[in-house]
Design a protein around this motif. Structure first.
Motif, mmCIF file in Angstrom:
data_model
loop_
_atom_site.group_PDB
_atom_site.id
_atom_site.type_symbol
_atom_site.label_atom_id
_atom_site.label_comp_id
_atom_site.label_asym_id
_atom_site.label_seq_id
_atom_site.Cartn_x
_atom_site.Cartn_y
_atom_site.Cartn_z
ATOM 1 N N GLY A 162 63.679 35.469 26.199
ATOM 2 C CA GLY A 162 64.052 34.657 25.054
ATOM 3 C C GLY A 162 64.540 33.293 25.488
ATOM 4 N N GLU A 163 64.558 33.060 26.798
ATOM 5 C CA GLU A 163 65.039 31.802 27.348
ATOM 6 C C GLU A 163 63.959 30.728 27.234
ATOM 7 O OE1 GLU A 163 66.792 30.316 31.648
ATOM 8 O OE2 GLU A 163 66.652 32.447 31.203
ATOM 9 N N VAL A 164 64.362 29.545 26.829
ATOM 10 C CA VAL A 164 63.411 28.436 26.689
ATOM 11 C C VAL A 164 63.286 27.726 28.030
ATOM 12 C CG1 VAL A 164 62.931 26.265 25.513
ATOM 13 C CG2 VAL A 164 63.999 28.138 24.263
ATOM 14 N N LYS A 165 62.057 27.670 28.538
ATOM 15 C CA LYS A 165 61.766 26.997 29.806
ATOM 16 C C LYS A 165 60.484 26.211 29.663
ATOM 17 C CE LYS A 165 63.730 30.473 32.908
ATOM 18 N NZ LYS A 165 63.518 31.289 34.085
ATOM 19 N N THR A 166 60.279 25.287 30.567
ATOM 20 C CA THR A 166 58.996 24.588 30.610
ATOM 21 C C THR A 166 57.948 25.551 31.167
ATOM 22 O OG1 THR A 166 59.363 23.785 32.859
ATOM 23 C CG2 THR A 166 60.148 22.379 31.045
ATOM 24 N N TRP A 167 56.684 25.159 31.059
ATOM 25 C CA TRP A 167 55.612 25.977 31.617
ATOM 26 C C TRP A 167 55.822 26.146 33.125
ATOM 27 C CZ3 TRP A 167 51.792 28.985 29.893
ATOM 28 C CH2 TRP A 167 50.823 29.372 30.810
ATOM 29 N N GLU A 168 56.140 25.046 33.784
ATOM 30 C CA GLU A 168 56.333 25.078 35.238
ATOM 31 C C GLU A 168 57.537 25.940 35.605
ATOM 32 O OE1 GLU A 168 54.965 24.771 38.730
ATOM 33 O OE2 GLU A 168 53.861 23.829 37.108
ATOM 34 N N GLY A 169 58.621 25.839 34.827
ATOM 35 C CA GLY A 169 59.804 26.666 35.074
ATOM 36 C C GLY A 169 59.502 28.151 34.891
ATOM 37 N N SER A 170 58.732 28.464 33.873
ATOM 38 C CA SER A 170 58.334 29.857 33.626
ATOM 39 C C SER A 170 57.449 30.373 34.754
ATOM 40 C CB SER A 170 57.591 29.969 32.294
ATOM 41 O OG SER A 170 58.423 29.604 31.237
ATOM 42 N N ARG A 171 56.515 29.536 35.189
ATOM 43 C CA ARG A 171 55.617 29.932 36.280
ATOM 44 C C ARG A 171 56.407 30.164 37.570
ATOM 45 N NH1 ARG A 171 51.726 27.874 39.898
ATOM 46 N NH2 ARG A 171 52.477 25.757 39.647
ATOM 47 N N SER A 172 57.374 29.298 37.841
ATOM 48 C CA SER A 172 58.208 29.454 39.035
ATOM 49 C C SER A 172 59.008 30.754 38.987
ATOM 50 C CB SER A 172 59.172 28.278 39.178
ATOM 51 O OG SER A 172 58.467 27.091 39.377
ATOM 52 N N PHE A 173 59.524 31.088 37.801
ATOM 53 C CA PHE A 173 60.247 32.348 37.659
ATOM 54 C C PHE A 173 59.323 33.526 37.961
ATOM 55 C CE2 PHE A 173 61.260 36.052 35.058
ATOM 56 C CZ PHE A 173 62.519 36.366 35.558
ATOM 57 N N VAL B 190 56.628 33.598 39.816
ATOM 58 C CA VAL B 190 56.334 33.632 41.246
ATOM 59 C C VAL B 190 57.507 34.261 42.002
ATOM 60 C CG1 VAL B 190 55.986 32.169 43.292
ATOM 61 C CG2 VAL B 190 54.702 31.724 41.202
ATOM 62 N N SER B 191 58.743 33.927 41.591
ATOM 63 C CA SER B 191 59.919 34.498 42.260
ATOM 64 C C SER B 191 60.029 36.004 42.036
ATOM 65 C CB SER B 191 61.201 33.807 41.783
ATOM 66 O OG SER B 191 61.564 34.238 40.489
ATOM 67 N N GLN B 192 59.373 36.510 40.982
ATOM 68 C CA GLN B 192 59.380 37.935 40.681
ATOM 69 C C GLN B 192 58.109 38.634 41.181
ATOM 70 O OE1 GLN B 192 62.062 39.518 39.017
ATOM 71 N NE2 GLN B 192 62.981 37.534 39.505
ATOM 72 N N ASN B 193 57.337 37.927 41.999
ATOM 73 C CA ASN B 193 56.073 38.457 42.522
ATOM 74 C C ASN B 193 55.145 38.867 41.368
ATOM 75 O OD1 ASN B 193 54.244 39.067 44.519
ATOM 76 N ND2 ASN B 193 54.976 41.162 44.757
ATOM 77 N N SER B 194 55.060 37.992 40.382
ATOM 78 C CA SER B 194 54.215 38.252 39.222
ATOM 79 C C SER B 194 53.535 36.944 38.816
ATOM 80 C CB SER B 194 55.062 38.799 38.064
ATOM 81 O OG SER B 194 56.017 37.856 37.670
ATOM 82 N N SER B 195 52.771 37.003 37.735
ATOM 83 C CA SER B 195 52.109 35.787 37.257
ATOM 84 C C SER B 195 52.403 35.615 35.781
ATOM 85 C CB SER B 195 50.603 35.861 37.510
ATOM 86 O OG SER B 195 50.062 36.988 36.862
ATOM 87 N N LEU B 196 52.295 34.386 35.323
ATOM 88 C CA LEU B 196 52.591 34.047 33.939
ATOM 89 C C LEU B 196 51.412 34.423 33.058
ATOM 90 C CD1 LEU B 196 54.677 32.686 32.096
ATOM 91 C CD2 LEU B 196 53.584 30.509 32.608
ATOM 92 N N LEU B 197 51.671 35.171 32.013
ATOM 93 C CA LEU B 197 50.633 35.583 31.071
ATOM 94 C C LEU B 197 50.357 34.452 30.103
ATOM 95 C CD1 LEU B 197 48.890 37.840 29.766
ATOM 96 C CD2 LEU B 197 50.892 38.395 28.380
ATOM 97 N N GLN B 198 49.097 34.153 29.897
ATOM 98 C CA GLN B 198 48.712 33.110 28.952
ATOM 99 C C GLN B 198 47.820 33.730 27.890
ATOM 100 O OE1 GLN B 198 46.682 29.792 30.686
ATOM 101 N NE2 GLN B 198 46.569 28.680 28.776
ATOM 102 N N LEU B 199 48.295 33.703 26.653
ATOM 103 C CA LEU B 199 47.525 34.228 25.537
ATOM 104 C C LEU B 199 46.759 33.084 24.893
ATOM 105 C CD1 LEU B 199 50.224 36.542 23.942
ATOM 106 C CD2 LEU B 199 48.389 37.181 25.488
#
Length: 108
Positions: A77-88, A90-99
């Motif tokens: 529920g946290e508001v982040k930029t696309w880059e901030g979300s992607r960085s998070f 990556v830090s979780q060893n995952s990828s950002l889902l894009q619908l």
């Protein structure tokens, strides 16, 4: 006697008018608080089980992650930029889902 009744009805209608204004102001405050609280809470999607998956045949998801069809998702529920979300991610060893559209949220 007629003057007394007129004054009495004016007093009653004035009191009811003030009560109506107070109720409308209270409703406005409650709606504003409701909207601000909803903006902070994580988004929920219809049909998606947001309970963490336990004992699945496919995978075991980390705490606070959602399991669905052998994949794990983290809904923030946290508001982040696309880059901030992607960085998070990556830090979780995952990828950002894009619908691409709302239809992809539908669970079949």
């Amino acid at each position: 006697m007629a003057v007394s009744q007129t004054t009495q009805w004016r007093l009653i209608s004035g009191t009811l008018g003030v009560m109506c204004l107070l109720l409308m102001a209270t409703l406005g405050i409650l709606l504003k608080l409701s909207h601000s609280k909803r903006d902070i809470e994580p988004t929920s999607f219809p049909g998606l089980n947001i309970e963490p998956q336990k004992g699945s045949d496919c995978c075991s998801c980390p705490e606070k992650w959602v399991g669905y069809r052998c994949n794990c998702y983290f809904i923030s529920g946290e508001v982040k930029t696309w880059e901030g979300s992607r960085s998070f991610c990556v830090s979780q060893n995952s990828s950002l889902l894009q619908l691409q559209n709302r239809d992809e949220l539908a669970c079949t």
